[in-house]
Design a protein around this motif. Structure first.
Motif, PDB file in Angstrom:
ATOM      1  N   SER A 114       0.851  -1.183   0.000  1.00 40.18           N
ATOM      2  CA  SER A 114       0.000   0.000   0.000  1.00 40.18           C
ATOM      3  C   SER A 114       0.893   1.241   0.000  1.00 40.18           C
ATOM      4  O   SER A 114       1.982   1.234   0.578  1.00 40.18           O
ATOM      5  N   LEU A 115       0.399   2.312  -0.625  1.00 42.02           N
ATOM      6  CA  LEU A 115       1.120   3.588  -0.589  1.00 42.02           C
ATOM      7  C   LEU A 115       0.826   4.349   0.698  1.00 42.02           C
ATOM      8  O   LEU A 115       1.435   5.391   0.951  1.00 42.02           O
ATOM      9  N   ALA A 116      -0.083   3.841   1.515  1.00 39.88           N
ATOM     10  CA  ALA A 116      -0.372   4.366   2.859  1.00 39.88           C
ATOM     11  C   ALA A 116      -0.707   5.854   2.853  1.00 39.88           C
ATOM     12  O   ALA A 116      -0.304   6.593   3.756  1.00 39.88           O
ATOM     13  N   LYS A 117      -1.456   6.305   1.852  1.00 37.25           N
ATOM     14  CA  LYS A 117      -1.807   7.719   1.789  1.00 37.25           C
ATOM     15  C   LYS A 117      -2.702   8.094   2.960  1.00 37.25           C
ATOM     16  O   LYS A 117      -3.587   7.349   3.357  1.00 37.25           O
ATOM     17  N   LYS A 121       3.140   7.029   7.066  1.00 35.80           N
ATOM     18  CA  LYS A 121       4.027   6.324   6.135  1.00 35.80           C
ATOM     19  C   LYS A 121       3.817   6.748   4.679  1.00 35.80           C
ATOM     20  O   LYS A 121       4.494   6.233   3.787  1.00 35.80           O
ATOM     21  N   SER A 122       2.921   7.671   4.466  1.00 30.58           N
ATOM     22  CA  SER A 122       2.671   8.145   3.109  1.00 30.58           C
ATOM     23  C   SER A 122       3.948   8.750   2.519  1.00 30.58           C
ATOM     24  O   SER A 122       4.622   9.560   3.164  1.00 30.58           O
ATOM     25  N   GLY A 123       4.273   8.348   1.303  1.00 33.59           N
ATOM     26  CA  GLY A 123       5.452   8.876   0.631  1.00 33.59           C
ATOM     27  C   GLY A 123       6.715   8.077   0.837  1.00 33.59           C
ATOM     28  O   GLY A 123       7.745   8.383   0.232  1.00 33.59           O
ATOM     29  N   GLU A 163      10.156   5.874   7.212  1.00 34.38           N
ATOM     30  CA  GLU A 163       9.225   6.918   6.823  1.00 34.38           C
ATOM     31  C   GLU A 163       9.969   8.031   6.090  1.00 34.38           C
ATOM     32  O   GLU A 163      11.183   8.190   6.242  1.00 34.38           O
ATOM     33  N   ASN A 172       3.438  -1.569   4.496  1.00 34.93           N
ATOM     34  CA  ASN A 172       3.034  -0.414   5.288  1.00 34.93           C
ATOM     35  C   ASN A 172       1.834  -0.678   6.188  1.00 34.93           C
ATOM     36  O   ASN A 172       1.604   0.058   7.139  1.00 34.93           O
ATOM     37  N   THR A 213      -1.529   8.481   5.987  1.00 36.32           N
ATOM     38  CA  THR A 213      -0.896   8.016   7.217  1.00 36.32           C
ATOM     39  C   THR A 213       0.511   8.593   7.299  1.00 36.32           C
ATOM     40  O   THR A 213       1.003   9.244   6.376  1.00 36.32           O
TER      41      THR A 213
END
Length: 517
Positions: free
Chosen positions: A45-48, A52-54, A198, A94, A50
């Motif tokens: 997941s790209l964890a947008k 962890k996004s990016g 992160e 993620n 959260t």
């Protein structure tokens, strides 16, 4: 005698054959060695939305600094047999409660024998077994991360995975306020594990140490200072002043300059090039920044490769020698961009993505033999340093500043560079080249060459005349006749005005005489 002669001929033929067998495979082996390392990067997941996004994008950015070609793919899109095409694979997880349901990947992973780096949760059994790994999850609010000479306090988190036992090489140290400690990551014999990663904090830099060993990177890393966002209409006098200040401080630097694709013969363009030549003489190095994306995506259908070549050739004509290009990282994941223009260079400075605008998006990046990872000053100001004189970062790194007309900000940048105790490298001491159809630019050992001719960096500047016909004059019919006619009309009007004035004076006097009578 004939028998002996025949034996000698056969012996000579065998020797020649052995030599050919020994020599012929060498080019193929050399070509194979020149190919970039290929890495498959898988994510759940790209964890947008959260913390962890990016982090997937940040990992792509760090990987590019090691000159690897990265293929980005989600676990859901994995197809049977993909894994066996790679000898190095990274899995980034993620979301703890997302299990891998793609059975094609599950089956292929059990047969995989290459190097593997796992980041985040859901550690595979193979990684646990080969690293003798034991972990525990703890609810934490903040922790401290240290690696090499760098440390960062109070990194925020909610749940943190601690490595309680391992059989590999540890990297860095995670410390909680309660006294619990854990390596940032561990690795052994091609298998590595990093529980936390992160974007935007020290973990982004720390993973570079893990990747360096995992990829087998042996080249020495250097630190550079780069100024970007330089345009023909920037304050060029301020750029010269900045060059003088850095030269006097003994700091080599790089400027990433925006190209011009039209009006290359205008005096303003030549003054731009003369300023860049002056920068070059003050121990500055030049790279060509990619153009504004709106200019490329316009309906004009610009030939980017041809435009780059014209700009570079115009620079060469003025004695200016660029050594690479600067671009946001996503440019290397676009087939149109990498095939149009960027193929002229073997050196890249990759900046963080600000606004992604693909033309022909690709999921496998183009790698460059020499690539600089870019960070800005506010990123580094989060960290504490164990020693005043910093060691180099794990990968080639550019500390990047935006050039603007704000004198105070530039003065503060120069002050930080003077006080930083960082040993900055000079880009032209490396081997870099830019090749167009008409010219070849290269650097080696601190010298610059254009078409194998050494450039005199102290050459005098040329003065650019202000007299320039920006728009060619049009041919005008009967222009000479109309000029003569205009002059005749002017004379007639002047004579008429004088005569009218005389009649007015005479009439005024006659009127006065009549009045007095």
């Amino acid at each position: 005698m004939l028998f002996k002669a025949t034996n000698k001929i056969l012996l000579l033929l065998m020797i020649v054959l052995l030599v050919m067998i020994t020599i012929v495979p060498a080019p193929a082996a050399h070509a194979e060695a020149d190919k970039p390392v290929r890495v498959l990067l898988l994510y759940d997941s790209l964890a947008k939305g959260t913390t962890k996004s990016g982090n997937v994008e940040a990992l792509q950015h760090v990987l590019a600094a090691y000159s690897v070609a990265v293929t980005l793919q989600s676990y859901d899109n994995y197809k049977q047999g993909d894994l066996q095409q790679y000898t190095k694979v990274i899995g980034i997880h993620n979301v703890p409660d997302i299990a891998i349901t793609n059975q094609d990947f599950v089956r292929d992973f059990t047969q995989y024998r290459g190097s593997y780096l796992h980041i985040g949760t859901n550690v595979p059994a193979m990684v646990q077994s080969k690293l003798n790994l034991q972990t525990t999850q703890v609810n934490e609010d903040t922790f401290k991360l240290s690696i090499d000479d760098f440390s960062q306090q109070a990194i925020q988190t909610e749940v943190l995975t601690y490595i309680t036992a391992h059989g590999g090489t540890p990297y860095g140290l995670i410390s909680s306020r309660s006294g619990r400690q854990s390596p940032f990551g561990v690795g052994h014999d091609g298998i590595a594990y990093v529980p936390y990663f992160e974007k935007g904090n020290l973990s982004e830099l720390a993973i570079g140490y893990v990747l360096r060993d995992w990829l087998g990177w042996t080249q020495q890393s250097n630190t550079y200072v780069v100024f970007k966002e330089i345009y023909p209409f920037s304050d060029l006098e301020r750029l010269e002043q900045l060059s003088d200040e850095l030269y006097e401080a003994g700091i080599p630097f790089v400027v990433s300059v925006r190209p011009i694709f039209i009006n290359l013969d205008y005096p303003a363009t030549k003054r731009y090039f003369e300023t860049l030549k002056y920068v070059q003489s003050r121990n500055g190095n030049l790279v060509v920044n990619v153009p504004e994306i709106s200019a490329i995506l316009s309906p004009l259908k610009r030939d980017l490769n041809n435009s780059f070549e014209m700009f570079i050739d115009a620079m060469v004509k003025q004695g200016v020698a660029p050594l690479g290009f600067g671009a946001e990282m996503y440019w290397t994941y676009d087939q149109y961009f990498t095939n149009s223009g960027l193929g002229l260079f073997d050196t890249a400075i990759l900046f963080g993505n600000e606004e992604i605008k693909h033309k022909e998006q690709a999921y496998t990046s183009k790698s460059y033999p020499s690539t600089l990872y870019s960070v800005q000053l506010d990123f580094l100001e989060q960290f504490e340093y164990r020693e005043k004189a910093l060691t180099d970062f794990p990968m080639n790194t550019a500390i990047t500043f935006n050039f603007n007309d704000n004198g105070q900000e530039l003065n503060e940048a120069v002050k930080w560079l003077r006080d930083s105790w960082v040993t900055f490298a000079d880009l032209k001491y490396g081997d870099h080249s830019v090749v167009t159809q008409a010219n070849k630019i290269r650097s080696s050992g601190g010298s610059l060459y254009i078409n194998d001719q050494l450039i005199d960096l102290a050459s005098a500047r040329e003065e650019v005349s202000e007299e320039y016909e920006y728009k060619p004059k049009e041919q005008k019919s009967f222009e000479r006749w109309f000029n003569v006619q205009n002059k005749v009309f002017i004379v007639i009007i002047l004579v008429t005005i004088v005569a009218f004035g005389g009649f007015f004076i005479i009439g005024h006097r006659l009127y006065k005489r009549k009045y007095f009578k």
